[in-house]
Scaffold this motif. Structure first.
Motif, PDB file in Angstrom:
ATOM      1  N   LEU A  33       0.848  -1.200   0.000  1.00 21.70           N
ATOM      2  CA  LEU A  33       0.000   0.000   0.000  1.00 21.70           C
ATOM      3  C   LEU A  33       0.877   1.242   0.000  1.00 21.70           C
ATOM      4  O   LEU A  33       1.712   1.416   0.900  1.00 21.70           O
ATOM      5  N   ILE A  78      -7.830  -4.829  10.110  1.00 22.18           N
ATOM      6  CA  ILE A  78      -6.599  -4.062   9.961  1.00 22.18           C
ATOM      7  C   ILE A  78      -5.758  -4.225  11.225  1.00 22.18           C
ATOM      8  O   ILE A  78      -6.271  -4.075  12.334  1.00 22.18           O
ATOM      9  N   LEU A  99      -4.305   6.395  -1.788  1.00 18.60           N
ATOM     10  CA  LEU A  99      -3.895   5.134  -1.168  1.00 18.60           C
ATOM     11  C   LEU A  99      -3.989   4.094  -2.278  1.00 18.60           C
ATOM     12  O   LEU A  99      -5.077   3.820  -2.793  1.00 18.60           O
ATOM     13  N   ILE A 137      -5.417  -5.936   6.129  1.00 18.24           N
ATOM     14  CA  ILE A 137      -4.310  -4.998   5.930  1.00 18.24           C
ATOM     15  C   ILE A 137      -3.428  -4.996   7.170  1.00 18.24           C
ATOM     16  O   ILE A 137      -3.930  -5.052   8.293  1.00 18.24           O
ATOM     17  N   ILE A 144      -0.833  -2.255   8.657  1.00 19.43           N
ATOM     18  CA  ILE A 144      -0.280  -0.903   8.505  1.00 19.43           C
ATOM     19  C   ILE A 144       1.002  -0.834   9.333  1.00 19.43           C
ATOM     20  O   ILE A 144       1.005  -1.204  10.518  1.00 19.43           O
ATOM     21  N   ALA A 179      -9.014   2.757   4.520  1.00 20.17           N
ATOM     22  CA  ALA A 179      -8.401   1.424   4.435  1.00 20.17           C
ATOM     23  C   ALA A 179      -9.428   0.351   4.779  1.00 20.17           C
ATOM     24  O   ALA A 179      -9.473  -0.713   4.147  1.00 20.17           O
ATOM     25  N   LEU A 184      -7.057   7.770   7.106  1.00 16.94           N
ATOM     26  CA  LEU A 184      -6.360   6.620   6.507  1.00 16.94           C
ATOM     27  C   LEU A 184      -7.047   5.310   6.889  1.00 16.94           C
ATOM     28  O   LEU A 184      -7.327   4.473   6.028  1.00 16.94           O
ATOM     29  N   SER A 220      -3.038   0.306  -3.961  1.00 16.55           N
ATOM     30  CA  SER A 220      -2.699  -1.087  -3.668  1.00 16.55           C
ATOM     31  C   SER A 220      -2.238  -1.770  -4.949  1.00 16.55           C
ATOM     32  O   SER A 220      -2.978  -1.832  -5.934  1.00 16.55           O
ATOM     33  N   MET A 267     -11.520  -0.435   1.917  1.00 16.09           N
ATOM     34  CA  MET A 267     -10.784  -1.182   0.904  1.00 16.09           C
ATOM     35  C   MET A 267     -10.917  -2.696   1.096  1.00 16.09           C
ATOM     36  O   MET A 267     -10.914  -3.447   0.128  1.00 16.09           O
TER      37      MET A 267
END
Ligand code: CO
Ligand code: CO
Length: 314
Positions: free
Chosen positions: A138, A310, A273, A212, A214, A201, A197, A275, A204
């Protein structure tokens, strides 16, 4: 009503709507408008246009034409303020190669300005905010913290350096990173705005079989924003983002809690952002740095290890 030409509609919330006209041409349609976030009207016009065009870039498209949306308190505010806003706006449109073709204004108690934007994209090259693949990296193209700095500005506690950095970032178009990413196999893209963010995210990967990670230490942010977060200068939208999404997010205990506020911070005209497969992401990063997008960073990865969730690692 079902329409075979509707590629992205309100059933699948994304950055913009997409409607196919022919086999190689689709329209991108989006609308955004805002109350002022900076005192200077010209700058507010510039930021608003950069923010409004961003959804088209996030969909992989090219913005072509725009229309002004204006709410103006004409009884209490001098008309020259509106002229300066529109001046800033039209100059930013020129920079983007976008034509202003009309608009509408109404009297209102509170000043608001924005754009309805129409762009184009190849129907097979539409980038959605879903579709990220296991093994992707990302990329985030702008630092975080504009919401917190805007709150500090309103409280008269922001220093000049912080204001200048945030303003420069917010009025920067996402055009260049969008153009660069078109040469890569991008699986998903969105722009970072009000949900922060982590909110974007979450969108997403929501409902997908991937999650994800991070890398908290890799996320670019304005250093002043971290100080202001420590002082509690946090916008309501940022708290709401955290409340709404914290159930989807696992934070390792080594991660600084003030930094978590930045990860949730509601952004104005934030970065893209993006991917894409890890090796391509590294090449794209180098290109971005070479083209002056110096804050762009690989901030995480897509993984099957935590599907639909996440993880923030230190
Ligand atoms: Co968006
Ligand atoms: Co939008």
């Amino acid at each position: 009503m079902k329409d075979a030409n509707l590629i992205v509609g309100i059933d699948h919330p994304d950055d913009a709507g997409v409607y196919k006209l022919t086999d190689d041409l689709a329209l991108i349609l989006t609308l955004d408008f805002f109350t002022p976030i900076v005192d200077d009207p010209y700058t507010f016009g510039q930021i608003t246009v950069a923010n409004s065009l961003s959804d088209v870039y996030a969909m992989g498209g090219t913005p072509l034409v725009a229309m002004n949306i204006i709410c103006f308190p004409e009884k209490t505010m001098d008309i020259s303020i509106l002229q300066e806003i529109l001046h800033g706006g039209v100059e930013k449109m020129q920079e983007a190669g976008v034509l202003l073709v009309g608009g509408h204004s109404v009297e209102d108690d509170e000043l608001k300005y924005g754009l309805s934007v129409t762009g184009t994209v190849h129907p097979k090259k539409v980038l959605r905010n879903s579709g990220a693949q296991d093994g992707d990296s990302l990329i985030l193209t702008k630092p975080l913290g504009t919401g917190i700095i805007s709150t500090a500005i309103k409280a008269d506690l922001a220093n000049e350096t912080a204001i200048a950095k945030a303003v420069t970032s917010m009025k920067t178009l996402n055009k260049k990173p969008a153009e660069l990413m078109m040469n890569f196999r991008v699986n998903s893209c969105t722009d970072i705005t009000g949900f922060g963010l982590l909110g974007h995210a979450c969108e997403m990967i929501e409902g997908s079989d991937v999650g994800i990670e991070i890398y908290a230490s890799e996320v670019p942010f304005f250093t002043e924003a971290l100080e202001y977060a420590k002082m509690g200068l946090i916008p309501g939208g940022t708290y709401r983002n955290e409340e709404f999404r914290s159930g989807m997010v696992d934070i390792e205990h080594s991660v600084n809690t003030d930094l978590v506020k930045l990860l949730f911070d509601a952004q104005t005209s934030g970065g893209l952002l993006i991917s894409l497969p890890q090796q391509e992401a590294e090449t794209l990063m180098c290109e971005m740095h070479a083209f002056g997008i110096v804050e762009a960073a690989i901030v995480g990865r897509i993984t099957r290890e935590n599907p639909g969730r996440i993880v923030i690692s230190g």
